[in-house]
Scaffold this motif. Structure first.
Motif, short mmCIF file in Angstrom:
data_model
loop_
_atom_site.label_atom_id
_atom_site.label_comp_id
_atom_site.label_asym_id
_atom_site.label_seq_id
_atom_site.Cartn_x
_atom_site.Cartn_y
_atom_site.Cartn_z
N HIS A 148 0.85 -1.18 0.00
CA HIS A 148 0.00 0.00 0.00
C HIS A 148 0.89 1.24 0.00
CE1 HIS A 148 1.16 -0.46 4.18
NE2 HIS A 148 0.41 -1.56 4.30
N GLN A 169 1.59 3.44 2.29
CA GLN A 169 2.48 3.60 3.45
C GLN A 169 3.77 2.80 3.25
OE1 GLN A 169 1.01 3.75 7.67
NE2 GLN A 169 2.09 1.80 7.81
N ASP A 170 3.67 1.57 2.79
CA ASP A 170 4.88 0.78 2.48
C ASP A 170 5.72 1.50 1.45
OD1 ASP A 170 4.26 -1.25 4.21
OD2 ASP A 170 3.50 -2.62 2.68
N ASP A 184 -2.16 3.15 5.06
CA ASP A 184 -2.05 1.70 4.81
C ASP A 184 -3.32 1.16 4.18
OD1 ASP A 184 -3.73 1.79 6.98
OD2 ASP A 184 -2.54 0.46 8.25
#
Length: 445
Positions: A129, A131-132, A160
């Motif tokens: 996602h 955030q990653d 996320d």
């Protein structure tokens, strides 16, 4: 002879008409409001002008850039204005660069930021996602300071839960090599920092006006809201305008929001398709426009505000795009406040919102209260489709249903449910018209 019925007079619908006109295909554009442009208009307030958002035309597709420059002629200028993140009273380049960041952060935050930048890539083996994506690219510390907080404010949900598609092309241009290069050679500006774009002298809405001129205003039906869409499960057979006029359909090109299109279908769409589209969300904007008795605030194209203490996300100064956007000796600031239907911002009165934004923006120290001449609020519904992690699966369900209609095409940010730009609207319009010519055996020029 086929006839294109184009639903929606925003950028996507207009460029569908533009390329239909170039191909000498007959068409009509139906726009619900009394003005074309959708969420891509230029407004006037006294002698001030401002756009419905921080619009710019970037040279992402040379063919489309050349097309728009030929259309606009001497109305279009090339502008050089960088963008910044506002952080504790300081301006940090956006996208982020080491040379600039190292000079603005305190030593402890800087050391933590460098450590996470160097180690978080190995801690996140798979990007699931946004955030990653942000943590792998910048490390958790820097990403949380400047990207994830901002994205949470803008989209109204934790990062996320958001797709990597919200990253946009400018973040994708950054990599370790460019960051190291800029750290070793701080005076060498990378391509993503140059702040170069094209902009019409009298506002971005002039592009839409010129496209309307080219399309011929006789082909554009204003104040024509689509209230029902008839079909026989294989073709769109007709549509209703303003609840009263039925128009037989030949070929339909829709830039309407997917939810609006599906909910107006007769017979109704299958339950599983309606269930999917009802789960798809849009983010809306309120623009707080501040008109100032001051020549300029700064030279930024856009200022981003990731800090949660501000209700707004980004601010732009129209005169930094064109001096004609403000009268001599004056300037303005257009402040974007995102909201969702039913939340506090939507329910907030204009008076309350103006007071809150005034108080918060004065606290930045960028302007003085005595410089404010006037303030107004402008609403922009359906500004952004919210791209959640599974949005592509939802779009696939809807597209599978739409594929059964041989005379239906969808285009645009809302019509395709994606995050896209003006040059994309041009690409879609050209592709759709070419496809229609091929499928209906119309000679191509």
């Amino acid at each position: 002879m086929i006839h294109l019925d184009i639903l929606g007079g925003g950028p996507a619908g207009l460029f569908a008409g533009y390329y239909a006109k170039k191909a000498q295909l007959p068409f009509s554009i139906y726009e619900a409001s009394g003005r074309i442009g959708g969420n891509c208009k230029t407004f006037e307030h006294g002698d001030f002008k401002y756009d419905s958002g921080a619009h710019r035309f970037h040279d992402k597709n040379p063919k489309m850039t050349q097309e728009i420059l030929e259309l606009m002629g001497d109305e279009m200028d090339e502008v050089f204005a960088p963008s910044f993140i506002f952080y504790k009273g300081k301006l940090i380049h956006f996208p982020i660069t080491p040379a600039n960041m190292f000079s603005k952060l305190d030593p402890v935050t800087l050391l933590r930021g460098v450590y996470h930048f160097l180690t978080d890539k190995s801690r996140i083996p798979e990007v699931r996602h946004f955030q990653d994506y942000a943590y792998r690219k910048y490390g958790k510390v820097i990403a949380d300071l400047f990207l994830t907080n901002y994205s949470h404010k803008l989209w109204g949900m934790p990062t996320d839960q958001l797709s990597t598609n919200i990253a946009g092309s400018r973040l994708k241009e950054l990599n370790l090599q460019t960051m190291i290069t800029e750290f070793l050679y701080p005076n060498r500006k990378a391509r993503h920092l140059e702040g170069a774009f094209f902009y019409p002298k009298d506002g971005f809405g002039r592009i839409m006006d010129r496209v309307g001129d080219y399309c011929d205003w006789d082909n554009i039906q204003l104040n024509s809201r689509i209230t029902r869409i008839f079909h026989d499960h294989k073709r769109i057979t007709a549509f209703e305008v303003n609840g009263e006029t039925r128009v037989d359909a030949s070929v339909v090109v829709s830039s309407l929001p997917l939810s609006l299109f599906l909910q107006n279908m007769d017979p109704v769409a299958p339950a599983h398709v309606l269930e999917v589209v009802r789960s798809m969300k849009f983010r809306h904007l309120k623009l707080v426009c501040i008109f100032l008795d001051r020549e300029a605030v700064n030279n930024a194209a856009t200022l981003y505000f990731p800090d949660y203490k501000y209700i707004f996300t980004r601010v732009y100064e129209p005169r930094n795009r064109s001096r004609l956007m403000s009268p001599p000796g004056k300037t303005s600031l257009i402040i974007e406040v995102p909201y969702s239907f039913g939340d506090n911002v939507e329910n907030m009165s204009d008076e309350t919102l103006l007071g809150l934004v005034r108080e918060q923006f004065l606290s930045t120290g960028l302007i003085k209260d005595t410089e404010i001449l006037d303030m107004i609020v402008q609403k922009l519904p359906f500004a952004y489709p919210i791209l959640e992690n599974d949005f592509d699966k939802k779009v696939a369900v809807i597209n599978t249903y739409f594929d059964q209609f041989e005379n239906l095409y969808h285009t645009g940010r809302s019509g395709k449910f994606e995050y896209s730009w003006t040059h994309n609207m041009m690409e879609y319009g050209e592709t759709i018209v070419n496809t229609i010519q091929q499928q209906h055996l119309v000679p191509q020029l």
